[in-house]
Design a protein around this motif. Structure first.
Motif, PDB file in Angstrom:
ATOM      1  N   LYS A 141       0.830  -1.217   0.000  1.00  0.00           N
ATOM      2  CA  LYS A 141       0.000   0.000   0.000  1.00  0.00           C
ATOM      3  C   LYS A 141       0.856   1.254   0.000  1.00  0.00           C
ATOM      4  O   LYS A 141       0.541   2.232  -0.680  1.00  0.00           O
ATOM      5  N   VAL A 142       1.946   1.250   0.752  1.00  0.00           N
ATOM      6  CA  VAL A 142       2.854   2.406   0.770  1.00  0.00           C
ATOM      7  C   VAL A 142       3.471   2.591  -0.618  1.00  0.00           C
ATOM      8  O   VAL A 142       3.546   3.718  -1.129  1.00  0.00           O
ATOM      9  N   GLY A 143       3.874   1.512  -1.252  1.00  0.00           N
ATOM     10  CA  GLY A 143       4.438   1.591  -2.607  1.00  0.00           C
ATOM     11  C   GLY A 143       3.431   2.152  -3.599  1.00  0.00           C
ATOM     12  O   GLY A 143       3.782   2.971  -4.454  1.00  0.00           O
ATOM     13  N   GLU A 144       2.186   1.719  -3.495  1.00  0.00           N
ATOM     14  CA  GLU A 144       1.131   2.219  -4.382  1.00  0.00           C
ATOM     15  C   GLU A 144       0.882   3.705  -4.137  1.00  0.00           C
ATOM     16  O   GLU A 144       0.695   4.472  -5.087  1.00  0.00           O
ATOM     17  N   ALA A 145       0.882   4.127  -2.871  1.00  0.00           N
ATOM     18  CA  ALA A 145       0.663   5.544  -2.551  1.00  0.00           C
ATOM     19  C   ALA A 145       1.811   6.389  -3.100  1.00  0.00           C
ATOM     20  O   ALA A 145       1.585   7.479  -3.648  1.00  0.00           O
ATOM     21  N   ARG A 146       3.035   5.902  -2.948  1.00  0.00           N
ATOM     22  CA  ARG A 146       4.190   6.645  -3.498  1.00  0.00           C
ATOM     23  C   ARG A 146       4.105   6.738  -5.022  1.00  0.00           C
ATOM     24  O   ARG A 146       4.378   7.789  -5.594  1.00  0.00           O
ATOM     25  N   LYS A 149       1.510   9.300  -5.843  1.00  0.00           N
ATOM     26  CA  LYS A 149       2.022  10.647  -5.572  1.00  0.00           C
ATOM     27  C   LYS A 149       2.975  11.074  -6.685  1.00  0.00           C
ATOM     28  O   LYS A 149       2.874  12.206  -7.197  1.00  0.00           O
ATOM     29  N   ASP A 150       3.884  10.207  -7.090  1.00  0.00           N
ATOM     30  CA  ASP A 150       4.835  10.529  -8.169  1.00  0.00           C
ATOM     31  C   ASP A 150       4.099  10.814  -9.476  1.00  0.00           C
ATOM     32  O   ASP A 150       4.440  11.741 -10.212  1.00  0.00           O
ATOM     33  N   ARG A 151       3.057  10.032  -9.755  1.00  0.00           N
ATOM     34  CA  ARG A 151       2.277  10.242 -10.979  1.00  0.00           C
ATOM     35  C   ARG A 151       1.600  11.605 -10.956  1.00  0.00           C
ATOM     36  O   ARG A 151       1.629  12.353 -11.928  1.00  0.00           O
ATOM     37  N   LEU A 152       1.017  11.972  -9.809  1.00  0.00           N
ATOM     38  CA  LEU A 152       0.350  13.266  -9.683  1.00  0.00           C
ATOM     39  C   LEU A 152       1.352  14.418  -9.802  1.00  0.00           C
ATOM     40  O   LEU A 152       1.042  15.459 -10.410  1.00  0.00           O
ATOM     41  N   LEU A 153       2.552  14.243  -9.231  1.00  0.00           N
ATOM     42  CA  LEU A 153       3.576  15.283  -9.357  1.00  0.00           C
ATOM     43  C   LEU A 153       3.970  15.501 -10.813  1.00  0.00           C
ATOM     44  O   LEU A 153       4.141  16.648 -11.263  1.00  0.00           O
ATOM     45  N   ARG A 154       4.081  14.400 -11.558  1.00  0.00           N
ATOM     46  CA  ARG A 154       4.428  14.516 -12.985  1.00  0.00           C
ATOM     47  C   ARG A 154       3.312  15.242 -13.743  1.00  0.00           C
ATOM     48  O   ARG A 154       3.570  16.075 -14.613  1.00  0.00           O
TER      49      ARG A 154
END
Length: 164
Positions: A141-146, A149-154
């Motif tokens: 779940k932490v990996g999916e959240a990260r 988050k990275d996708r949204l930042l891009r």
């Protein structure tokens, strides 16, 4: 206990299946096909392996594969930790109910006491396996959240570049 194996296993299965929603119990109990009923099939097979292992005097470590197969299923279902591993403790109840008056026999009492101690060891191992599974789920779940988050930042960075 070996002579009562079928009765003890049947009662143990009933106790384990009773922890599931009432409408799913007939499916879990009655469908024998492992492809149509992988959960019920796995529980049935591994409970028998655990019982046989206990009767044969196998070490807890040797039975951890069977424990793990059941605990992995219950770790992803809606069970509290105590409910997820309770299936191990339920074997004590199944043995006492199926052995009836023999439980009061002093010769049997010693055997039963040793068996119950081994069941307690299995329960502790099941709890350790459950916690390992839950930690793996949390890491996923932490990996999916990260990743999200990275996708949204891009996306935000791409939108900023379009404005420039």
């Amino acid at each position: 206990m070996t002579r009562k194996k079928d009765g003890i296993l049947g009662r143990w299965l009933d106790l384990v299946f009773a922890t599931y929603a009432q409408d799913s119990i007939p499916l879990l109990r009655d469908r024998q096909d492992p492809f149509a009923n992988p959960v019920g099939s796995t529980i049935r097979r591994e409970l028998e392996n655990l019982f046989d292992g206990l009767i044969a005097g196998r070490e807890t470590k040797e039975m951890s594969h069977s424990l793990d197969a059941i605990v992995r299923i219950r770790a992803v279902q809606d069970f509290k930790p105590s409910e997820a591993v309770r299936f191990v403790i339920d074997l004590k109840r199944a043995i006492r109910e199926e052995c009836g008056d023999a439980v009061a026999d002093p010769d049997f009492t010693s055997t039963l006491s040793k068996m119950e101690s081994r069941i307690d060891e299995l329960a502790l191992t099941a709890f350790d396996l459950y916690m390992t599974c839950r930690e793996q789920i949390a890491d996923i779940k932490v990996g999916e959240a990260r990743a999200e988050k990275d996708r949204l930042l891009r996306v935000v960075q791409a939108m900023g570049k379009e404005k420039d």
